[in-house]
Scaffold this active site. Structure first.
Site, short mmCIF file in Angstrom:
data_model
loop_
_atom_site.label_atom_id
_atom_site.label_comp_id
_atom_site.label_asym_id
_atom_site.label_seq_id
_atom_site.Cartn_x
_atom_site.Cartn_y
_atom_site.Cartn_z
CB THR A 98 -0.94 0.01 1.22
OG1 THR A 98 -1.83 -1.10 1.13
CG2 THR A 98 -1.75 1.29 1.28
CB THR A 138 -2.63 -1.64 -2.51
OG1 THR A 138 -2.49 -0.23 -2.32
CG2 THR A 138 -1.27 -2.31 -2.40
CG ASN A 139 -5.30 -5.50 -1.44
OD1 ASN A 139 -4.25 -4.95 -1.11
ND2 ASN A 139 -6.31 -5.66 -0.62
CB THR A 184 32.71 -40.96 -9.34
OG1 THR A 184 33.59 -42.07 -9.10
CG2 THR A 184 32.24 -41.01 -10.80
CB SER A 315 47.49 -12.78 -3.85
OG SER A 315 48.07 -12.66 -2.56
CB SER A 316 47.39 -7.72 -1.42
OG SER A 316 47.11 -8.46 -0.25
CE LYS A 321 46.39 -17.75 -4.30
NZ LYS A 321 44.98 -17.38 -4.39
#
Length: 468
Positions: A98, A138-139, A184, A315-316, A321
């Protein structure tokens, strides 16, 4: 500067430059939850409903030509998305939508008032309820808007899955002759062609594509005209029959009027069904992206049979990487879609009697899932699948060192002898072919026939021209 507006609770100040009104202000103050407004797709879909209603009501003489013209002009401007900042209600709200409906009604009314030469808040010219919301509730507006907002996204998502399917099928063809080790339970299993694994992925995605394409049919039936509880009270029959036709033409979607609007007003199971299909698609995306990450692992300490496109430094602290960030992103989005499905399920099940108060949560969750899944699938096929490479030499090395090719000899040597053969190959780190020849178990011709890649990756007994 402020103006004063009134409702059944009393008076409230509204910023003089605001196109929203007192109902939106109260909702804004009541629902200080996320700081994120309602998804713009919902508000624009509601605007489209209001435009259809104004056209019908103007044509049928329910509102004056001047008022209808002002509302239509306001709706056209709002559909361009230029005034989204005036839709201020939080995404997480009570009231079955609403607050959102009233926010839209007020913005349309005030914009129309200005276009007719009046001042914001002078609802004698254009009233949010008596004119903009005439013969609506609204409905019936909100569930209809949910469908209008979702259908285009379903179409887009289906198209993205089609592109992902095509990308996987390209890999199926590209690596149709590359033998690799099947696994598997994460353990060595029978050999497969690398192309076959991509083909299996493509089949799963094809199912998702078709299911999502067909899901649109579930969303085409609208309850607009049913008003508050689906009975259509306070809406003329002429309006009820015309509004669905008008909205279908305006939206360009195959919408149809429900033959029992009460159903669409209180029951949200169609959204659960659509959400379930999104969850199924997310499950497949999570599985595929997870497989890609596993087969890409390493390169020195992992499987490293797949080489995913390097997209950014990973990577830092570790120079050089590269992480599988696109596959990780796809997996993250899939997890979010799966969690959103839980919210949709609980919200739909929590509806009571003639209305579901949690429709806004369903709308927000489903629209988010549709939006992020569409973009994630696009990025996954464009930035991951299309650039993926299979390290054929590494695949062959793993296969020859595994001893799993001994399974091809079971018919000829028996299970126990084949098991000892596999054990010897694994212990000595030598190709199975060498041990077979060394022990005089088979001739080179027999070995080449039985262990040929096309023999060990198709139905039947390896080495036999026919097993009929």
């Amino acid at each position: 500067m402020f103006r004063v507006e009134s409702d059944a609770l009393g008076s409230e100040t509204v910023p003089s430059g605001a196109y929203y009104g007192i109902h939106a202000v109260r909702a804004r103050d009541n629902f200080t939850v996320s700081g994120r407004p309602v998804n713009p797709r919902i508000t624009r879909a509601i605007v489209m409903v209001k435009k259809a209603a104004a056209k019908v009501n103007g044509r049928q003489g329910n509102i004056s030509e001047q008022v209808a013209s002002g509302i239509l002009s306001a709706c056209d401007e709002l559909l361009q998305g230029q005034m989204d900042q005036h839709f201020i209600v939080d995404a997480y709200q009570g009231g079955a939508g609403t607050s959102t409906n009233m926010n839209v009604n007020e913005v349309i009314a005030n914009l129309a008032i200005e276009k007719l030469g009046g001042h914001k808040g002078d609802y004698r010219l254009v009233h949010p309820i008596d004119h903009v919301n005439l013969y609506q509730s609204t409905n019936d507006v909100y569930p209809t808007a949910m469908r209008i907002a979702m259908i285009p996204l379903l179409r887009s998502l289906s198209e993205e899955f089609a592109s992902l399917q095509e990308a996987l099928q390209e890999k199926e063809r590209e690596y149709a002759d590359v033998l690799r080790l099947g696994r598997t339970e994460l353990m060595d299993a029978l050999p497969i062609m690398a192309g076959q694994s991509f083909g299996a992925y493509a089949k799963a995605i094809a199912r998702d594509r078709w299911r999502l394409y067909k899901a649109e049919e579930r969303l085409r039936e609208i309850n607009l005209g049913g008003t508050a509880v689906g009975t259509g009270m306070n809406a003329p029959l002429a309006y009820i029959y015309a509004i669905a036709e008008e909205l279908r033409e305006l939206s360009g979607m195959g919408l149809c009027r429900s033959d029992f609007p009460m159903d669409g007003t209180q029951n949200m199971d169609v959204f659960v069904e659509v959400s379930g299909l999104l969850k199924a698609a997310a499950v497949n995306l999570l599985k595929i992206s997870g497989d890609f990450r596993l087969l890409n692992s390493g390169p020195s300490g992992g499987i490293a049979e797949y080489i995913l496109p390097p997209m950014q430094v990973g990577s830092s602290i570790l120079p050089g990487k590269m992480n599988p960030v696109i596959a990780e992103m796809a997996g993250s989005v899939a997890m979010k879609v799966i969690s959103n499905d839980t919210a949709v399920t609980l919200a739909a099940a929590s509806g009571q009697l003639e209305l579901n108060a949690f429709a806004p949560l369903i709308a927000e969750s489903l629209l988010e899932s549709l939006e992020i899944l569409t973009e994630a699938v696009r990025l996954f096929h464009e930035r991951c699948v299309r650039g993926l490479k299979v390290d054929t030499a590494h695949c062959l090395e793993h296969l020859e060192r595994s001893g799993v090719m001994a399974a091809a000899a079971v018919t000829y040597l028996g299970y126990d002898a084949a098991a000892e053969l596999a054990k010897s190959a694994a212990a000595s780190d030598r190709p199975l072919k060498e041990i077979l020849l060394e022990q005089g178990l088979m001739t080179k011709k027999q070995i080449d026939a039985i262990l040929h890649p096309l023999q060990v990756t198709k139905p039947g007994i390896p080495g036999r021209s026919s097993d009929l």
